[in-house]
Design an enzyme around this catalytic site. Sequence first.
Site, PDB file in Angstrom:
ATOM      1  CB  ALA A  81      -0.720   0.008   1.182  1.00  0.00           C
ATOM      2  CG  LEU A  83      -0.742   7.900  -2.343  1.00  0.00           C
ATOM      3  CD1 LEU A  83      -0.742   9.434  -1.816  1.00  0.00           C
ATOM      4  CD2 LEU A  83      -1.911   7.333  -3.017  1.00  0.00           C
ATOM      5  CB  SER A 124      11.022   2.217  -5.202  1.00  0.00           C
ATOM      6  OG  SER A 124      11.357   2.811  -6.408  1.00  0.00           O
ATOM      7  CE1 TYR A 149       6.608   5.343  -4.830  1.00  0.00           C
ATOM      8  CE2 TYR A 149       8.733   5.566  -6.328  1.00  0.00           C
ATOM      9  CZ  TYR A 149       7.613   4.968  -5.641  1.00  0.00           C
ATOM     10  OH  TYR A 149       7.575   3.589  -5.851  1.00  0.00           O
ATOM     11  CE  LYS A 153       7.181   2.908  -2.403  1.00  0.00           C
ATOM     12  NZ  LYS A 153       6.351   1.506  -1.618  1.00  0.00           N
TER      13      LYS A 153
END
Length: 340
Positions: A81, A83, A124, A149, A153
């Site tokens: 989960a 964005l 990522s 983003y 992570k």
Amino acid sequence: MKVLVTGGMGYIGSHTCVQMIAASMEPIIVDNLCNAKTEVLNRIETLAGQMPRFYEGDIRDEAFLDAVFAEHDIKAVIHFAGLKAVGESVAKPLEYYDNNVNGSLVLARCMRKAGVKSIVFSSSATVYGDPEIVPITEDSPTGATTNPYGRSKYMVEQCFGDLFHAENDWSITLLRYFNPVGAHPSGIMGEDPQGIPNNLMPFIAQVAVGRREKLAVFGNDYPTPDGTGVRDYIHVMDLADGHIAALKAVGEQAGLHTFNLGTGKGSSVLEMVAAFGEACGKPVAYEINPRRPGDIAECWASTEKAENVLGWKATRTVAEMTADTWRWQSANPQGYATEE
């Protein structure tokens, strides 16, 4: 074995649930449906022969998560989960940190209360930033991220690392994905981005199926063989299998485990465009635009550690990635939407 799968209705999560059921695991899905549709459950049932338990809710809702843990004897968590749109993260950094970082902390708190101390985290390759050397190994420097983003992570990785150092009976596995593409080979399940796609493959697919006029290729003057950016594209089915391999190999082993999930080789944007043209039987329209700020020339993974420790290796080719994507997109031109 019951495994809580956060974001299990999304692109990678849904494919992983199909593979988990085939491996005799029982996924318990939690998803707030902000980037997914309930039709996914029917597709999972069609492919796997059973429909997983699904709870609609947000991982930032502690009482909600506590109730799910109380209802099931969950042994581990796969945490998808989050964005994931780079451009949107630049425009909405607070939303990204709240959802991705705060959500992960709430999840970890609820796991600790429930006595569940095994988690596989969907990280990522963006945590590596602009790599000085390729291929990228798990020991390559991290933290020089170029957008919120990627920073979210990286922050979650740091949080989980600190948690393990404080409580070293946890098994925490960080899986750093490269560029997931492709779809289930049946054509029944695939990537269904909401709005304008942020990633190359779904954008190419939507041009090929007639939803968009042409693909914008950002930059053809990089120091690469054809001037366009080179990335490590990995088939989503290989990626799904990587999560199951991680759970089996190190999910019951206390430690902080980090693995790259990629193919170990790069393909350029124009190579992917040409391969998709082969798959769909017609050329894909594109135009060259200026480089985007923050984009890097080339990036691909060293996969030795995953092969040696997990016994896992990506096996599906670029031809399979593009053919499976086209099979999904041509059969589902509007994705999971039942009407246009």
